[in-house]
Design a protein around this motif. Structure first.
Motif, short mmCIF file in Angstrom:
data_model
loop_
_atom_site.label_atom_id
_atom_site.label_comp_id
_atom_site.label_asym_id
_atom_site.label_seq_id
_atom_site.Cartn_x
_atom_site.Cartn_y
_atom_site.Cartn_z
N VAL A 50 -2.60 -4.39 -0.33
CA VAL A 50 -2.51 -3.00 -0.74
C VAL A 50 -3.04 -2.15 0.40
O VAL A 50 -4.18 -2.37 0.85
N VAL A 51 -2.23 -1.26 0.91
CA VAL A 51 -2.65 -0.38 2.00
C VAL A 51 -2.34 1.05 1.58
O VAL A 51 -1.20 1.34 1.20
N ALA A 52 -3.33 1.93 1.61
CA ALA A 52 -3.09 3.29 1.14
C ALA A 52 -4.14 4.27 1.61
O ALA A 52 -5.28 3.91 1.87
N ASN A 53 -3.69 5.51 1.71
CA ASN A 53 -4.59 6.65 1.86
C ASN A 53 -4.63 7.25 0.45
O ASN A 53 -3.73 7.96 0.04
N LEU A 54 -5.66 6.90 -0.29
CA LEU A 54 -5.68 7.16 -1.74
C LEU A 54 -5.86 8.64 -2.07
O LEU A 54 -6.56 9.36 -1.36
N PRO A 55 -5.24 9.08 -3.18
CA PRO A 55 -5.55 10.42 -3.70
C PRO A 55 -6.98 10.39 -4.24
O PRO A 55 -7.30 9.58 -5.10
N TYR A 56 -7.85 11.24 -3.67
CA TYR A 56 -9.29 11.11 -3.89
C TYR A 56 -9.73 11.35 -5.33
O TYR A 56 -10.75 10.82 -5.74
N TYR A 57 -8.96 12.12 -6.09
CA TYR A 57 -9.42 12.43 -7.45
C TYR A 57 -9.35 11.22 -8.38
O TYR A 57 -9.94 11.24 -9.45
N ILE A 58 -8.61 10.18 -7.98
CA ILE A 58 -8.54 8.98 -8.84
C ILE A 58 -8.76 7.69 -8.06
O ILE A 58 -8.20 6.64 -8.40
N VAL A 72 -3.54 -9.96 -5.25
CA VAL A 72 -3.68 -9.16 -4.03
C VAL A 72 -4.66 -9.86 -3.10
O VAL A 72 -5.78 -10.15 -3.48
N GLU A 73 -4.20 -10.14 -1.89
CA GLU A 73 -5.05 -10.85 -0.93
C GLU A 73 -6.11 -9.93 -0.34
O GLU A 73 -7.27 -10.30 -0.22
N GLU A 74 -5.67 -8.73 0.03
CA GLU A 74 -6.59 -7.76 0.64
C GLU A 74 -6.18 -6.35 0.27
O GLU A 74 -4.99 -6.07 0.07
N MET A 75 -7.18 -5.47 0.19
CA MET A 75 -6.90 -4.05 0.04
C MET A 75 -7.54 -3.34 1.23
O MET A 75 -8.72 -3.55 1.49
N ILE A 76 -6.73 -2.55 1.92
CA ILE A 76 -7.26 -1.77 3.04
C ILE A 76 -6.94 -0.33 2.70
O ILE A 76 -5.80 0.12 2.82
#
Ligand code: SAM
Length: 291
Positions: free
Chosen positions: A124-132, A147-151
């Protein structure tokens, strides 16, 4: 001449062309620095033997870099106005699938099974929406998706809490909820100046690696997480005060707590934030045994 989406000039061009205006309520802060995106992809170790799930592709700045390196990319975007933009910006990339959905409502196992053609490790690779940020993290951790890794990028303050060690100010039930399943470390800090619009706080890239087994062996996971949450409810109070506040102040409950704390060799006058995952696990198992 081809310009990457994340360059400030191309980003502005795309936004103008589609008449796009930012929605603060959806946590829309787009990255406009190709070097940072490349560093994210590098940190994540994305190659053609990796499938990637992205949350919130925006106009596709990160999605583009992922597409260039991964086998396939599946991206969930909630904002319907971004779907035609992504259709346009992602048209050169055959290995990108955009799903118009709230990621929190998405069936992660079903969708990945449908989209990914090969069975490869998933990151999982993401620039997350900060409110959630936290609900999204928990949605992935609690789903059956392997999921092996989350970055992922998030507010620095939340990244600090997730990766915190016992005895520090940032350590709490969120640290435990994540570290129970994953090993957590901050990879690098991203200044707020590289986003448009600029958020109020700096961000951090955090790397979470799935443990082969949970960090501690607990007999009842649900009760373990209840216990860890309860132990941090009243921040400045002792573990004992937190426990009777949550479980009850009657004599029978107090006897059960006292017996279990003694047996687990945990001093009730300690504060919750000093207990390691191992100690919480031991206490939880003893409480369950003596229930
Ligand atoms: N990936 C882009 C980048 O790095 O420039 C955009 C990142 S922006 C911080 C967060 C994105 O998540 C936005 O595109 C927003 O519309 C989307 N988003 C917000 N809530 C979402 C949700 N519940 N499910 C899926 N996407 C969501």
């Amino acid at each position: 001449e081809y310009k990457e989406i994340a360059t400030p000039s191309r980003t502005k061009e795309i936004l103008k062309q589609h008449g796009f205006s930012f929605k603060k309520s959806l946590g829309q802060n787009f990255l406009t620095e190709p070097n940072i995106l490349r560093k994210i992809v590098e940190t994540a170790g994305i190659d053609t033997h990796t499938n990637v799930v992205e949350v919130g592709p925006g106009i596709g700045a990160l999605t583009e870099q992922l597409a260039k390196n991964a086998a396939q990319v599946l991206a969930f975007e909630i904002d319907d106005r971004l779907i035609p933009v992504l259709e346009d910006t992602m048209s050169p990339y055959q290995n990108v699938t955009v799903v118009h959905n709230d990621v929190l409502k998405a069936d992660l196992v079903g969708t990945t099974n449908e989209v990914f053609e090969q069975e490869l490790p998933i990151k999982v690779v993401a620039n997350l929406p900060y409110y959630i940020t936290t609900p999204i993290m928990m949605h992935f951790l609690e789903s059956d998706l392997e999921v092996e890794e989350m970055i992922v990028m998030m507010q620095k303050e939340v990244a600090d809490r997730i990766s915190a060690k016992p005895g520090t100010k940032a350590y709490g039930s969120l640290s435990i909820a994540v570290q129970y399943f994953m090993e957590a470390s901050i990879s690098f800090i991203v200044p707020k100046t590289v986003f448009i619009p600029q958020p109020n706080v700096d961000s951090a890239i955090i790397k979470l690696t799935k443990r082969e087994q949970p960090a501690v062996a607990v007999t009842n996971e649900k009760e373990f997480f209840k216990l860890t949450k309860a132990s941090f409810q009243l921040r400045r109070k002792t573990l004992w005060n937190n426990l009777i506040h949550f479980y009850g102040k009657d004599e029978e409950t107090k006897a059960w707590l006292t017996e279990s704390l003694t047996e687990a060799e945990i001093d009730p006058s300690r504060r919750g934030e000093t207990l390691s995952l191992e100690e919480f696990g031991r206490l939880s198992n003893t409480l369950e045994k003596n229930r």
